[in-house]
Structure formats: structure tokens, C-alpha cells
Design an enzyme around this catalytic site. Structure first.
Site, PDB file in Angstrom:
ATOM      1  N   HIS A 158       0.822  -1.226   0.000  1.00 58.17           N
ATOM      2  CA  HIS A 158       0.000   0.000   0.000  1.00 58.17           C
ATOM      3  C   HIS A 158       0.852   1.270   0.000  1.00 58.17           C
ATOM      4  CE1 HIS A 158      -3.557  -2.385   0.407  1.00 58.17           C
ATOM      5  NE2 HIS A 158      -3.261  -2.823   1.613  1.00 58.17           N
ATOM      6  N   ASP A 194      -2.650 -10.461  -2.356  1.00 56.08           N
ATOM      7  CA  ASP A 194      -3.223  -9.985  -1.091  1.00 56.08           C
ATOM      8  C   ASP A 194      -4.700  -9.664  -1.320  1.00 56.08           C
ATOM      9  OD1 ASP A 194      -1.960  -8.518   1.654  1.00 56.08           O
ATOM     10  OD2 ASP A 194      -3.855  -7.639   0.947  1.00 56.08           O
ATOM     11  N   HIS A 196      -6.281  -7.177  -0.399  1.00 60.57           N
ATOM     12  CA  HIS A 196      -6.455  -5.743  -0.679  1.00 60.57           C
ATOM     13  C   HIS A 196      -5.704  -5.373  -1.956  1.00 60.57           C
ATOM     14  CE1 HIS A 196      -6.762  -6.194   3.772  1.00 60.57           C
ATOM     15  NE2 HIS A 196      -7.820  -5.422   3.585  1.00 60.57           N
ATOM     16  N   ASP A 283      -4.304 -12.798   3.575  1.00 60.96           N
ATOM     17  CA  ASP A 283      -5.606 -12.324   4.054  1.00 60.96           C
ATOM     18  C   ASP A 283      -6.791 -12.630   3.131  1.00 60.96           C
ATOM     19  OD1 ASP A 283      -4.468 -10.432   2.376  1.00 60.96           O
ATOM     20  OD2 ASP A 283      -4.544  -8.785   3.824  1.00 60.96           O
TER      21      ASP A 283
END
Ligand SMILES: [Zn+2]
Length: 343
Positions: A158, A194, A196, A283
Site C-alpha cells: 500500500h 493480497d 487488498h 488475508d
């Protein structure tokens, strides 16, 4: 599998972040790395210590002013009266604000995209350690083409060239991709699995055609990071066509995930990379505390097998994945599956 790790990450131990308006305990804790460490030891993988590489490979990706902020933020913050035990912004530059502030509270909003990347006294040390893990592992892959796993923490995907966000400060996967480029790979793919969207990695390479970015993630209409990760983001300028986003609906399980992974692998084959960085979030797990998708431990094994069956020199970089019963098993499943696929 060669595993690169360090205990220097422990300097960074974030306490809290804001979720749905609540100040809650950060799930991005040093204990995560301990769980990963136990899983790789139990799996019989080869552990190697990260070397210290200094700031040069980090500065190949990140802006000098941002790195200066990360290095000095704590000393400026801790000089404030009544300061909290970690830096959380209380104002962000909105659409109508263009000033680059000089006060630490203003700088926090400028360089931290959200409240999920608090900075404490050891954050600079811990983030640098995590980048060292990625660079050391990238050099192993460059040296002989055999795979390696970088046990990175804090995660990185991120983080933009000049902004932290979502538990991330230095973009380990991007730093590793650049390191592979500098080691002779002409074309590199970053495949982000991931849950996200890998928004920082996308942002860093968005206008480049030598690094392809592919991300499979929860639909940002309903999930962090909300502002990026849509399928119409395809790259810009020379990088047009070198970014692929594959958002998935809430609750997608193994079958839907693996089908989408096949789409990603087809796009990677078309790009013909000399090396691949897998930004490995665990995740997508059905048991993750931030769960959005529903991948099982057997699903992670099959993901690992498919990645292992590709012909590309591969570096696996740890991204997210938070403490739950399945966390260590899911890492073991990916790494074991990868080795099965590569045989
Ligand atoms: Zn994540």
C-alpha cells in the site's frame, strides 16, 4: 525454499488504527512474523539472515522527501507537547488543498494516506529491515534463478513512492522488482494476491512498461482501499496495458479465486517476464480477521502449486495476512504447494 528473515522488524510495533471510526488494536504486530517463522521452520525450509543494504535500493523506488519524513518524523513528533505514543494524522490534504506543510502534524497528513500506518519510534528501523529482507531475497533469485521467500514485516504494497498507507511504509515488492531489474531482468511482473488491492505498487509502476502489475483482490466498491483497484485502471503512457486489476466479489471461494488466478497467469505469460515477484497476502483466507474472500488452506496450497508450475524465476514477498488459527498453515500451504508445482 530459501527463506530470508530478520528480527530487526520488531522495532516497529504499531498499537492502534481507526476502523469504522473506532480506535482498535493494530493487527499488524511482530507476532505475525513469529508465526510465519515457526511455519517455515516446521516446513524444513532454509532460513537465511537479511543483509543490510542501506538506503540505495529503497531510494530507487521512494522519493527523497518521503524518506526524510520517515527518518525524522518521530523526533519532530516527540518534541510536541502532549504527543500520542505514535503518529496518526488528524488532517489530510483534501481536493482543495495544495500546500506542502512543514509542521509535523501537517506532514503526517501529507505523507500518511490513512490512519492505518501509525509511526512510532522504531518504524523507520523496522521498515528498513523489512526492505532489507526483500532486497536480500531478490539478490538470491538474481544469482541463480531459484525461488526465495522474503519474510517481510511490516508489509509494503500500500506504500506509494511518497506515501505510507494500510500498515505499509516502504514498498518491499516494488523495491524487490526494481532490484531484479537492476540485477539484469529486463521485464518483471509483480503479481499481488493480497486480499487488498496493491495500490502502492500499481501507483509506482503505473507509467512503466518494464514492470507489469497484476492484482487479485476484494472489490474496492466495498473494501479498502476504495479509491483504486478497479478493472478500468490499465496503466498510463508507456505503461498502458501493463496494469491488470482483477477485483472479486465478497465471499469468493477457492474455485472462483483459482479461475481468476488462471486469468492473471495468462496475462503474465503474454507479458513474458524474466522474473516474477509474488506479493503474498494471506488475508484472502476465510479465517482472516479482515476477511472479505473465503480461500481455504487447501486453496492456498493450490495457489502455491500454480505459481510453482510457472517457468519464471520467482520471489515471494510477504504482504498482509493477520493472526488467526490458519495463518501459519496457510503460509506452509503456499510454500509447500509452490515446491510441488516446481518439481
Ligand atoms: Zn491485505
Amino acid at each position: 525454499m530459501r527463506v530470508v528473515a530478520t528480527d530487526r522488524h520488531e522495532a516497529h510495533a504499531p498499537k492502534a488504527f481507526i476502523m469504522r471510526g473506532n480506535r482498535v488494536a493494530s493487527p499488524e504486530t511482530p507476532e505475525r512474523a513469529a508465526i510465519f517463522h515457526r511455519a517455515v521452520v516446521a516446513g524444513g525450509h532454509t532460513l537465511l539472515d537479511a543483509k543490510e543494504h542501506g538506503v540505495v535500493p529503497v531510494a530507487a523506488i521512494h522519493a527523497a522527501d518521503y524518506l526524510a519524513f520517515l527518518e525524522h518524523a518521530w523526533s519532530e513528533w516527540s518534541a510536541l507537547p502532549d504527543h500520542a505514543p505514535e503518529i496518526l494524522p488528524n488532517i489530510h490534504p483534501g481536493r482543495n488543498m495544495a500546500i506542502h506543510p512543514t509542521h509535523i502534524v501537517g506532514k503526517a497528513g501529507h505523507y500518511q494516506t490513512d490512519t492505518a500506518c501509525p509511526i512510532g519510534p522504531g518504524t523507520w528501523t523496522g521498515a528498513r529491515a523489512s526492505a532489507d529482507v526483500a532486497v536480500t531475497a531478490a539478490d538470491l533469485v538474481t544469482s541463480d534463478g531459484r525461488p526465495a521467500y522474503a519474510l517481510c514485516r511490516p508489509p509494503g504494497h500500500h506504500a506509494y513512492a511518497d506515501q505510507a498507507g494500510g500498515f505499509c511504509f516502504l514498498n518491499n515488492s516494488a523495491i524487490a522488482a526494481q532490484r531484479l531489474r537492476d540485477g539484469g531482468a529486463k521485464r518483471v511482473t509483480v503479481l499481488d494476491v493480497d486480499v487488498h488491492h496493491g495500490n502502492g505498487t500499481q501507483g509506482i509502476f503505473y507509467r512503466r512498461n518494464d514492470v507489469q502489475t497484476v492484482s487479485i483482490h476484494g472489490d474496492p466498491h466495498a473494501y479498502y482501499p476504495f479509491y483504486t483497484g478497479y478493472s478500468d485502471e490499465i496503466g498510463a503512457g508507456p505503461g498502458r496495458g501493463a496494469n491488470l486489476n482483477l477485483p472479486l466479489p465478497r465471499g469468493t471461494g477457492d474455485a472462483g479465486y483459482l479461475e481468476t488466478l488462471d486469468t492473471a497467469l495468462t496475462a503474465i505469460d503474454a507479458f513474458k517476464p524474466d522474473a516474477v515477484v509474488v506479493a503474498l497476502g494471506l488475508d484472502p483466507s476465510e479465517k482472516d480477521p479482515l476477511a472479505f474472500l473465503s480461500v481455504t488452506t487447501d486453496g492456498f496450497r493450490r495457489i502455491g502449486e500454480r505459481l510453482g508450475a510457472t517457468p519464471y524465476p520467482t520471489l515471494i514477498v510477504q504482504e498482509g495476512g493477520y493472526i488467526c488459527d490458519a495463518l501459519g498453515d496457510n503460509l506452509a500451504a503456499v510454500l509447500g504447494g509452490f515446491e510441488t508445482g516446481r518439481r
